[in-house]
Design an enzyme around this catalytic site. Structure first.
Site, PDB file in Angstrom:
ATOM      1  N   TYR A   1      34.365  26.985  -4.810  1.00  0.00           N
ATOM      2  CA  TYR A   1      34.606  25.679  -5.458  1.00  0.00           C
ATOM      3  C   TYR A   1      34.991  25.987  -6.834  1.00  0.00           C
ATOM      4  O   TYR A   1      34.590  26.847  -7.624  1.00  0.00           O
ATOM      5  CB  TYR A   1      33.126  25.115  -5.578  1.00  0.00           C
TER       6      TYR A   1
ATOM      7  N   ARG B   1       0.753  -1.036   0.009  1.00  0.00           N
ATOM      8  CA  ARG B   1      -0.002  -0.072  -0.128  1.00  0.00           C
ATOM      9  C   ARG B   1       1.041   1.063  -0.021  1.00  0.00           C
ATOM     10  O   ARG B   1       0.266   2.404  -0.259  1.00  0.00           O
ATOM     11  CB  ARG B   1      -0.883  -0.132   1.149  1.00  0.00           C
TER      12      ARG B   1
ATOM     13  N   THR C   1       2.583 -13.286  11.890  1.00  0.00           N
ATOM     14  CA  THR C   1       3.490 -12.649  12.958  1.00  0.00           C
ATOM     15  C   THR C   1       4.153 -13.570  13.894  1.00  0.00           C
ATOM     16  O   THR C   1       5.296 -13.372  14.458  1.00  0.00           O
ATOM     17  CB  THR C   1       2.661 -11.647  13.731  1.00  0.00           C
TER      18      THR C   1
HETATM   19  C1  UD1 Z   1      -1.546  -7.514  13.731  1.00  0.00           C
HETATM   20  C2  UD1 Z   1      -2.022  -8.241  14.923  1.00  0.00           C
HETATM   21  C3  UD1 Z   1      -3.400  -7.586  15.320  1.00  0.00           C
HETATM   22  C4  UD1 Z   1      -2.990  -6.395  15.851  1.00  0.00           C
HETATM   23  C5  UD1 Z   1      -2.584  -5.432  14.515  1.00  0.00           C
HETATM   24  C6  UD1 Z   1      -1.948  -4.078  15.114  1.00  0.00           C
HETATM   25  C7  UD1 Z   1      -1.342 -10.452  14.608  1.00  0.00           C
HETATM   26  C8  UD1 Z   1      -1.880 -11.831  14.091  1.00  0.00           C
HETATM   27  N1  UD1 Z   1      -2.250  -9.583  14.477  1.00  0.00           N
HETATM   28  O1  UD1 Z   1      -2.365  -7.795  12.518  1.00  0.00           O
HETATM   29  O2  UD1 Z   1      -3.978  -8.402  16.496  1.00  0.00           O
HETATM   30  O3  UD1 Z   1      -4.415  -5.582  15.994  1.00  0.00           O
HETATM   31  O4  UD1 Z   1      -1.428  -6.077  14.035  1.00  0.00           O
HETATM   32  O5  UD1 Z   1      -1.570  -3.310  13.860  1.00  0.00           O
HETATM   33  O6  UD1 Z   1      -0.411 -10.299  15.058  1.00  0.00           O
HETATM   34  N2  UD1 Z   1       5.166  -9.200   9.567  1.00  0.00           N
HETATM   35  C9  UD1 Z   1       6.117  -9.965   9.458  1.00  0.00           C
HETATM   36  N3  UD1 Z   1       6.136 -11.353   9.090  1.00  0.00           N
HETATM   37  C10 UD1 Z   1       4.848 -11.746   8.554  1.00  0.00           C
HETATM   38  C11 UD1 Z   1       3.661 -11.109   8.829  1.00  0.00           C
HETATM   39  C12 UD1 Z   1       3.912  -9.735   9.639  1.00  0.00           C
HETATM   40  O7  UD1 Z   1       7.179  -9.715   9.994  1.00  0.00           O
HETATM   41  O8  UD1 Z   1       4.825 -13.024   8.323  1.00  0.00           O
HETATM   42  C13 UD1 Z   1       5.230  -7.933  10.426  1.00  0.00           C
HETATM   43  C14 UD1 Z   1       4.686  -6.724   9.405  1.00  0.00           C
HETATM   44  O9  UD1 Z   1       5.901  -6.271   8.407  1.00  0.00           O
HETATM   45  C15 UD1 Z   1       4.311  -5.916  10.334  1.00  0.00           C
HETATM   46  C16 UD1 Z   1       3.740  -6.507  11.742  1.00  0.00           C
HETATM   47  O10 UD1 Z   1       4.360  -7.733  11.347  1.00  0.00           O
HETATM   48  O11 UD1 Z   1       5.309  -5.112  10.830  1.00  0.00           O
HETATM   49  C17 UD1 Z   1       2.302  -6.673  11.339  1.00  0.00           C
HETATM   50  O12 UD1 Z   1       1.757  -7.451  10.407  1.00  0.00           O
HETATM   51  P1  UD1 Z   1       0.464  -7.132   9.748  1.00  0.00           P
HETATM   52  O13 UD1 Z   1       0.182  -7.971   8.741  1.00  0.00           O
HETATM   53  O14 UD1 Z   1       0.199  -5.692   9.493  1.00  0.00           O
HETATM   54  O15 UD1 Z   1      -0.465  -7.565  11.044  1.00  0.00           O
HETATM   55  P2  UD1 Z   1      -1.979  -7.404  11.055  1.00  0.00           P
HETATM   56  O16 UD1 Z   1      -2.922  -8.138  10.243  1.00  0.00           O
HETATM   57  O17 UD1 Z   1      -2.395  -5.740  10.947  1.00  0.00           O
END
Ligand code: UD1
Ligand code: CA
Length: 451
Positions: free
Chosen positions: A375, A21, A85
């Site tokens: 310069y 995004r 995550t």
């Molecule tokens: C996550 C939380 C959610 C919370 C929200 C807050 C989980 C499952 N969900 O959701 O409860 O309310 O954040 O913003 O944790 N990332 C990785 N590897 C991955 C996936 C993600 O490093 O495989 C990192 C992303 O770069 C980011 C962070 O983890 O920095 C959050 O990932 P994102 O996919 O945005 O989580 P949400 O679905 O928003």
């Protein structure tokens, strides 16, 4: 008596997710607010909260993110491929294998988290819980994981938005993503997390339900939504910048800085303004600026990598570039650019000048439109101007060149050789006058055009 041992606390910063995004060739966490990348904001907060070691988890193609982490002294781990995550936290396990104690999990795209909040989580962890989650009351809870609390104030589970029942979706207290637990316990719980959910991902948030089943205690503490604002798009980035600027303005006002219109002054992460400086409207501070007490920065000035001494007077419309060192009570006026130059106490550069690679001695006066020609297309050279020297308007000082103490340069001169102390130097063609020429010229031309 021995001091109580403060448990060591490591940090895992997740930055392996995709960031489509942002529509950017650059990794999301390397975009900047307040002149510093999102990732460095998070790492600096970890450092302030004394979280160590720090492990940044990236995707396999995140070599730019890994370099940025290493610049800050953090370790890195690769999550290949990103599967959620929980899976991302597991990617950091190897890097933390010799770590005993707690670990905080943070997101690389959530830059405004405060060290004091991490400290509050740590206190809650020691006082009452095996796992502490940071939550907030969301204006719009739609995209977030819901925190399901028991009546006695414990956290029972986290339900992701896509997996929530209608009743759970009605909960407004949501997960910020920041979590604190004992590292070994957290990794053990993660071994049992599955991807049996709406997104088919290994959710970090599932550890809460598993911890409860194992008889562990979980809790959530609350912070302001602004502190855990996540950056997913350019408009989120602008919102984070605005929140950061608000914070910096509040800090400066609290520290005794006068700002006539604080909402128009822009700070960098390291802007350092002493009490009793005065900042006019529309001033921009790039990184690396220090301003001493009693200094005045007037409207529309832009400063970067510059030091401003006590009671110095800058602007309006001044540009101070890296290496500008404006000392006590010196004066830099309108449309003046200073780069890598020392302007010593009481010296004045009042109008329309460029002073680069130079030393301007105490109480020297630089007239309007003076340029240091530093310069030659290949090399930069130094201009030295002595104490109390007077450089007449519209003069060019061709570096390397030295004007000694008390010397006087006549206006419009081009100075290419050293000028002795207290001498007058000028390079001018002789003035020629032709008497009555203008009147004749007018008469001739008026006749021709018939006016
Ligand atoms: C996550 C939380 C959610 C919370 C929200 C807050 C989980 C499952 N969900 O959701 O409860 O309310 O954040 O913003 O944790 N990332 C990785 N590897 C991955 C996936 C993600 O490093 O495989 C990192 C992303 O770069 C980011 C962070 O983890 O920095 C959050 O990932 P994102 O996919 O945005 O989580 P949400 O679905 O928003
Ligand atoms: Ca997110």
């Amino acid at each position: 008596m021995a001091q109580p041992q403060i448990p060591e606390m490591a940090a895992i910063i997740l930055a392996a997710g995709k960031s489509t995004r942002m529509k950017s060739a650059r990794s999301k966490v390397l975009h900047e607010i307040g002149g510093r990348s999102l990732l460095h904001h998070v790492l600096a907060t970890c450092e302030e909260a004394k979280l160590s070691p720090q492990v940044v988890v990236t995707s396999p193609d995140g070599s730019d993110v890994r370099s940025a982490a290493e610049v800050f002294g953090a370790a890195t781990a690769v999550q290949d491929p990103p599967l959620g995550t929980g899976h991302a936290v597991q990617a950091a396990q190897e890097a933390l294998k010799s770590h005993e104690g707690d670990v905080a999990v943070l997101f690389g795209d959530t830059p405004l988290i405060e060290a004091a909040t991490l400290a509050a989580m740590s206190s809650a962890r020691r006082a009452r819980a095996d796992i502490v989650v940071l939550g907030f009351d969301a204006d719009d809870p739609t995209p977030y994981g819901r925190l399901v609390m028991s009546t006695d104030g414990n956290l029972e589970k986290i339900v992701e938005a896509k997996d929530a029942t209608e009743t759970e979706r009605a909960i407004g207290f949501v997960n910020s993503g920041v979590l604190l637990a004992d590292a070994k316990q957290l990794f053990a719980l993660l071994d049992n997390v599955t991807n049996d959910n709406a997104k088919g991902e290994y959710y970090l948030t599932d550890v809460i339900g598993l911890a409860r089943e194992a008889g562990l205690t979980c809790t959530a503490i609350k912070c302001d939504e602004a502190e855990v604002l996540g950056v997913n798009s350019r408009s989120d980035l602008a919102a984070a910048e605005a929140a950061f600027q608000d914070k910096m303005r509040g800090r400066a006002l609290g520290a005794g800085v006068t700002m006539v219109a604080p909402e128009t002054v822009f700070f960098s992460y390291d802007t350092d303004l002493a009490a009793d400086c005065w900042i006019g409207p529309n001033v921009v501070f790039g990184p690396g600026v220090t301003v001493a007490s009693g200094a005045t920065i007037k409207s529309f000035s832009h400063l970067e990598g510059a030091t401003v001494g006590a009671n110095a007077d800058i602007g309006p419309y001044a540009r101070l570039r890296p290496g500008a060192d404006i000392q006590t009570s010196a004066r830099i006026g309108n449309f003046v650019e200073i780069k890598k130059a020392t302007i010593e106490p009481g010296a004045k550069v009042n109008h329309l000048s460029y002073i680069g690679d130079a030393r301007v001695g105490p109480k020297a006066n630089i007239g309007a439109g003076v340029i240091t020609c530093n310069y030659d297309g290949f090399n930069k050279s130094l201009t030295e101007i002595g104490a109390g020297a007077f450089i007449g308007s519209n003069s060019s000082l061709v570096a390397p060149v030295k004007v000694a103490d008390g010397a006087y340069i006549g206006s419009g001169s081009v100075i290419t050789k050293a000028v002795e102390g207290d001498a007058l130097a000028l390079t001018r063609g002789p003035l020629k006058q032709i008497k009555g020429w203008a009147a004749k010229h007018r008469a001739r031309n008026t006749k021709k055009s018939g006016d």
